[in-house]
Design an enzyme around this catalytic site. Structure first.
Site, PDB file in Angstrom:
ATOM      1  N   ALA A   1       0.847  -1.201   0.000  1.00 55.77           N
ATOM      2  CA  ALA A   1       0.000   0.000   0.000  1.00 55.77           C
ATOM      3  C   ALA A   1       0.873   1.237   0.000  1.00 55.77           C
ATOM      4  O   ALA A   1       2.094   1.143  -0.133  1.00 55.77           O
ATOM      5  CB  ALA A   1      -0.929  -0.014   1.207  1.00 55.77           C
ATOM      6  N   ASN A   2       0.264   2.377   0.104  1.00 55.49           N
ATOM      7  CA  ASN A   2       1.017   3.620   0.185  1.00 55.49           C
ATOM      8  C   ASN A   2       0.333   4.552   1.164  1.00 55.49           C
ATOM      9  O   ASN A   2      -0.787   4.304   1.579  1.00 55.49           O
ATOM     10  CB  ASN A   2       1.141   4.244  -1.197  1.00 55.49           C
ATOM     11  CG  ASN A   2      -0.209   4.389  -1.845  1.00 55.49           C
ATOM     12  OD1 ASN A   2      -1.056   5.125  -1.348  1.00 55.49           O
ATOM     13  ND2 ASN A   2      -0.443   3.670  -2.918  1.00 55.49           N
ATOM     14  N   ARG A   3       1.006   5.613   1.519  1.00 54.96           N
ATOM     15  CA  ARG A   3       0.485   6.533   2.526  1.00 54.96           C
ATOM     16  C   ARG A   3      -0.500   7.491   1.883  1.00 54.96           C
ATOM     17  O   ARG A   3      -0.105   8.424   1.205  1.00 54.96           O
ATOM     18  CB  ARG A   3       1.620   7.344   3.140  1.00 54.96           C
ATOM     19  CG  ARG A   3       2.629   6.532   3.866  1.00 54.96           C
ATOM     20  CD  ARG A   3       3.692   7.455   4.454  1.00 54.96           C
ATOM     21  NE  ARG A   3       4.875   6.690   4.786  1.00 54.96           N
ATOM     22  CZ  ARG A   3       4.991   5.943   5.884  1.00 54.96           C
ATOM     23  NH1 ARG A   3       3.997   5.878   6.752  1.00 54.96           N
ATOM     24  NH2 ARG A   3       6.083   5.258   6.113  1.00 54.96           N
TER      25      ARG A   3
END
Ligand code: C5P
Length: 221
Positions: A29-31
């Protein structure tokens, strides 16, 4: 006070991250909190637009007055966005994972002492903004975001062309700025007619200014 400026206009907004499975319990995932995308969806709805918000996994509430569709993976987000066409406006704010695991495992990958460490082969995800920007049902106004940590303006200009967008809202997400997961944003608007720097604003204010700018484009016809 008369009709709302975006009454009768259909808008698609993407927001949040995507989660790309590694196995049934792990993901890449990513922020992205979804705050900016959700605020834009709400601001467009406030001006009368019929908004479909397609969002990845977030921990914030669905905005009121907006049709919210929840997805996990980039491919699901792409499918939901294309299914929502035709539209007048597309604002792609989601931080889509650029890559996914080429073949996610059906079962949890187990750790076996003494055995080699697994490696993940990645494959490219669809570029949703690019697909919308070059679509036969391309919305009148296609807006992308660009989260950059360096050379913000040049990267955004290149993105405008590559993705077939009318406008790129670029922000510097270097850790020192606190933009990621924060409540404030300092953006530059890059279009074919130039660059406009906006002051440091709350994400809601950025959303309202952007929705007003969109309404103005439609008012001018
Ligand atoms: O290329 P980059 O990821 O920096 O571009 C950011 C813009 O493109 C954002 O508007 C984002 O929502 C959109 N995007 C997308 N699908 C992808 C990657 C980015 O819609 N796979």
């Amino acid at each position: 006070d008369g009709p709302k400026p975006l009454a009768g206009r259909m808008a698609i907004v993407t927001s949040g991250p995507t989660h790309e499975p590694i196995d049934p319990v792990r993901y890449i995932a990513n922020r992205s909190s979804g705050r900016q995308g959700h605020a834009i969806a709400a601001a467009l709805a406030k001006l009368g637009a019929d908004v479909a918000l397609i969002c990845g996994p977030v921990s914030i509430a669905d905005p009121v007055g907006v049709r919210t569709i929840h997805v996990e993976r980039a491919e699901e987000m792409r499918d939901a966005v294309l299914a929502a066409l035709p539209a007048d406006i597309a604002v792609m704010v989601a931080a889509v994972a650029d890559w996914r695991v080429a073949s996610a495992a059906d079962q949890k990958i187990k750790k076996h002492p003494g055995e080699s460490i697994p490696t993940l082969a990645l494959t490219e995800n669809p570029d949703i903004l690019k697909a919308v920007g070059h679509h036969t049902m391309r919305p009148t106004l296609v807006i992308g975001f660009a989260a950059e940590t360096q050379d913000v303006e040049n990267n955004a200009k290149a993105k405008l062309e590559r993705k077939g967008a009318d406008l790129i809202v670029a922000n510097d997400v270097s850790p020192a700025t606190g933009v990621m997961g924060g409540t404030r944003n300092s953006v530059k608007l890059i279009s074919r007619s130039g660059v406009e720097q906006w002051p440091d604003l709350g994400k809601e204010e950025v959303a309202e200014k952007l929705a007003a700018l969109i309404a103005e484009r439609f008012r001018q016809g």
